[in-house]
Design a protein around this motif. Structure first.
Motif, PDB file in Angstrom:
ATOM      1  N   ARG A  33      22.693  -2.364  -8.826  1.00 25.59           N
ATOM      2  CA  ARG A  33      22.088  -2.489 -10.149  1.00 25.59           C
ATOM      3  C   ARG A  33      23.127  -3.005 -11.138  1.00 25.59           C
ATOM      4  NH1 ARG A  33      20.305   3.551 -10.816  1.00 25.59           N
ATOM      5  NH2 ARG A  33      19.932   2.889 -12.958  1.00 25.59           N
ATOM      6  N   GLN A  34      22.656  -3.788 -12.106  1.00 28.22           N
ATOM      7  CA  GLN A  34      23.547  -4.263 -13.164  1.00 28.22           C
ATOM      8  C   GLN A  34      23.314  -3.440 -14.415  1.00 28.22           C
ATOM      9  OE1 GLN A  34      23.338  -8.428 -14.051  1.00 28.22           O
ATOM     10  NE2 GLN A  34      24.935  -8.326 -15.604  1.00 28.22           N
ATOM     11  N   GLN A  69      24.168  -2.758 -18.643  1.00 21.13           N
ATOM     12  CA  GLN A  69      24.466  -3.494 -19.872  1.00 21.13           C
ATOM     13  C   GLN A  69      25.948  -3.386 -20.209  1.00 21.13           C
ATOM     14  OE1 GLN A  69      22.019  -2.313 -23.155  1.00 21.13           O
ATOM     15  NE2 GLN A  69      22.672  -3.987 -24.471  1.00 21.13           N
ATOM     16  N   GLU A 117      28.379  -4.630 -18.515  1.00 25.50           N
ATOM     17  CA  GLU A 117      29.227  -4.735 -17.331  1.00 25.50           C
ATOM     18  C   GLU A 117      28.974  -6.069 -16.647  1.00 25.50           C
ATOM     19  OE1 GLU A 117      28.832  -1.403 -14.739  1.00 25.50           O
ATOM     20  OE2 GLU A 117      29.149   0.077 -16.310  1.00 25.50           O
ATOM     21  N   ALA A 129      28.143  -8.888 -13.871  1.00 26.77           N
ATOM     22  CA  ALA A 129      27.266  -8.894 -12.696  1.00 26.77           C
ATOM     23  C   ALA A 129      28.115  -8.850 -11.430  1.00 26.77           C
ATOM     24  CB  ALA A 129      26.398 -10.142 -12.704  1.00 26.77           C
ATOM     25  N   ARG A 130      27.680  -8.090 -10.446  1.00 23.22           N
ATOM     26  CA  ARG A 130      28.399  -7.964  -9.193  1.00 23.22           C
ATOM     27  C   ARG A 130      27.611  -8.644  -8.086  1.00 23.22           C
ATOM     28  NH1 ARG A 130      32.470  -4.114  -9.463  1.00 23.22           N
ATOM     29  NH2 ARG A 130      33.060  -5.056  -7.485  1.00 23.22           N
ATOM     30  N   ARG A 178      28.602   1.010  -8.567  1.00 24.45           N
ATOM     31  CA  ARG A 178      28.817  -0.256  -9.272  1.00 24.45           C
ATOM     32  C   ARG A 178      29.024  -1.447  -8.354  1.00 24.45           C
ATOM     33  NH1 ARG A 178      27.454   3.341 -13.143  1.00 24.45           N
ATOM     34  NH2 ARG A 178      27.879   2.512 -15.222  1.00 24.45           N
TER      35      ARG A 178
END
Length: 387
Positions: free
Chosen positions: A54-55, A57, A59, A61-62, A215
Motif C-alpha cells: 500500500r502507498q 500519503q 511517502e 511509491a514503492r 512499507r
C-alpha cells in the motif's frame, strides 16, 4: 566495477504448495494487496500470484513485489534447475521426479526476506497481531542496525519484519571500511531470550493501520559458503557496494556482509549474505525462495548489463519477456538464482484501481483460458506429456 546501474531490489519469488492459503496469509494477516494473478510465463500449468504494498500519503511509491509460484504435488520434487529456461521448465513440469517437494535452505539459497516498518512500536504491533492469529513469532531482536522479528509463511519460508532505525551508519564513518564486531548482548548466547520472548504490544490489533503497515522490502538475505568469494562477485562483477562487514548474530563463527544498490541505503536497496564456511548446499522447493530480482531502469540498460555479464564470464539466461517485465537470470558463486529485471508494469492489462481482480493471461493464452482456469481450480498433479 559497474557504477550503480542497479537501482534496487525489484522482487522476490517464492514457491508455494497452495496459493490460496498463501493469499489468505498475505492479504488477511499481513494486509498486502494482490496486484496480479496470472500463470508462469514459461508454463501455464504454474499459477502465480503477486503481492504489492500500500502507498501512504507523503511517502514515496514503492515498486517491490512478492510473487508466489504454485508447485502443488505432494510427492514430486521441484526441478533442480528451477524455472529459468522455457524448454527445461516445460519438460520438468511434464515429467516430475518423485521425492520431497519441500525446499531446504543452505548455501546457494535465500535465507529470508525482510519487510519494512518504520519504528520499533510498529514491530511490537506486528508481533502481537501475528501471535493473535496463531503465527509463531520470535524477537524482537536487536540487530544493531535495526530491530527485527521473525515468522514463517504457510509453507515455512522465513519472513523478517525490520525497522529502519537506527540505520547502518552509527558505528563507522566510512561504511564497509572494516569488520565491525557486534555487541555481546546481541549475539546468540549473550542475549536474554526470555526477556525477548516476553516483549510485545499490550493490546490486540484487529486491523492493519497506517502506523504499522508494511512499507516494502527492508533487505534480502541469502547464504554464502565463502564470504570473500561472494563479495568479489557482487562488488567487482555485479556492481553493488559493500556497506557492512559484521558478525552473524545467530551462529558462532559466521559473518554477515551487507551490500547496497543505491547511495541512500534506502530500505529495499540492500542485499545481505550470511557467511557460513563450508555450509551444505540448499535445495529448491516449497517454502523457499526461488530467486530475487535486481532492477535496472529500462530495456536498454537490461541489454547492456546482459552483454556486460557475458563479457565477465557470468553464465546468463536469454533475456526473457516475463509479461510484466523483461529479465534474465544468473547464479551467484554458490548457485543461488538471481535475476536482473526491468521495472514491473502491472497496469498493462488491468487498471491500477483494480489490480489483482481477475486472472490475467497473455493474448497467446486467451484461447486456452477455460482449460487454464479449470486446471487452477482443481490443481491436478502434473501429467507427463505424450511425445
Amino acid at each position: 566495477m559497474n557504477q550503480m546501474v542497479i537501482r534496487g531490489v525489484s522482487s522476490q519469488t517464492f514457491v508455494a504448495a497452495n496459493i490460496k492459503r498463501t493469499e489468505d496469509f498475505y492479504g488477511k494477516v499481513l494486509g498486502l494487496p494482490v496486484v496480479k494473478r496470472t500463470v508462469h510465463h514459461h508454463d501455464a500449468r504454474l499459477p502465480t500470484v503477486t503481492f504489492g504494498f500500500r502507498q501512504f500519503q507523503g511517502e514515496p511509491a514503492r515498486g517491490e513485489s512478492i510473487t508466489y509460484i504454485e508447485w502443488n504435488p505432494v510427492f514430486y520434487m521441484m526441478p533442480d534447475k528451477g524455472f529459468i529456461e522455457a524448454d527445461s521448465t516445460r519438460d520438468a513440469v511434464a515429467n516430475p521426479r518423485v521425492g520431497d517437494p519441500k525446499g531446504r535452505w543452505g548455501a546457494g539459497t535465500n535465507h529470508h526476506l525482510a519487510l519494512h516498518v518504520p519504528n520499533r512500536d510498529g514491530l511490537l504491533k506486528w508481533k502481537r497481531r501475528l501471535s493473535d492469529h496463531g503465527v509463531h513469532v520470535t524477537g524482537p531482536y536487536n540487530r544493531n542496525y535495526f530491530f527485527a522479528i521473525y515468522l514463517r509463511d504457510p509453507d515455512g519460508a522465513i519472513i523478517e519484519i525490520a525497522t529502519s532505525e537506527p540505520g547502518f551508519g552509527h558505528d563507522e564513518a566510512v561504511l564497509g571500511s572494516g569488520f565491525r564486531a557486534q555487541p555481546k548482548e546481541n549475539l546468540i548466547g549473550g542475549r536474554d531470550e526470555l526477556q525477548v520472548a516476553a516483549e510485545t504490544w499490550p493490546q490486540p490489533l484487529p486491523e492493519v493501520t497506517a502506523d504499522f503497515a508494511l512499507r516494502g522490502f527492508h533487505h534480502i538475505t541469502s547464504i554464502s559458503s565463502d564470504a570473500e568469494r561472494t563479495e568479489n562477485f557482487f562488488v567487482e562483477k555485479v556492481g553493488l557496494r559493500l556497506i557492512k562487514k559484521t558478525d552473524y548474530l545467530d551462529e558462532k563463527g559466521g559473518t554477515h556482509f551487507y551490500y547496497a544498490c543505491d547511495e541512500d541505503l534506502s530500505p529495499g536497496s540492500v542485499l545481505t549474505f550470511f557467511g557460513l564456511p563450508g555450509y551444505k548446499p540448499g535445495r529448491l522447493g516449497t517454502g523457499l525462495s526461488h530467486h530475487f530480482s535486481l532492477e535496472v531502469e529500462n530495456d536498454a540498460a537490461l541489454g547492456e548489463e546482459h552483454s556486460r555479464f557475458r563479457k565477465l564470464g557470468i553464465e546468463v539466461s536469454a533475456i526473457q519477456d516475463a509479461i510484466y517485465s523483461k529479465q534474465f537470470h544468473f547464479r551467484d558463486p554458490d548457485g543461488h538464482i538471481c535475476a536482473l529485471s526491468t521495472p514491473n508494469r502491472f497496469t498493462i492489462d488491468e487498471d491500477a484501481a483494480v489490480l489483482g481482480a481477475k486472472l490475467c493471461l497473455p493474448k497467446t493464452l486467451e484461447k486456452d483460458r477455460r482449460m487454464i482456469e479449470q486446471h487452477i481450480a482443481y490443481r491436478p498433479a502434473p501429467v507427463p506429456v505424450l511425445r
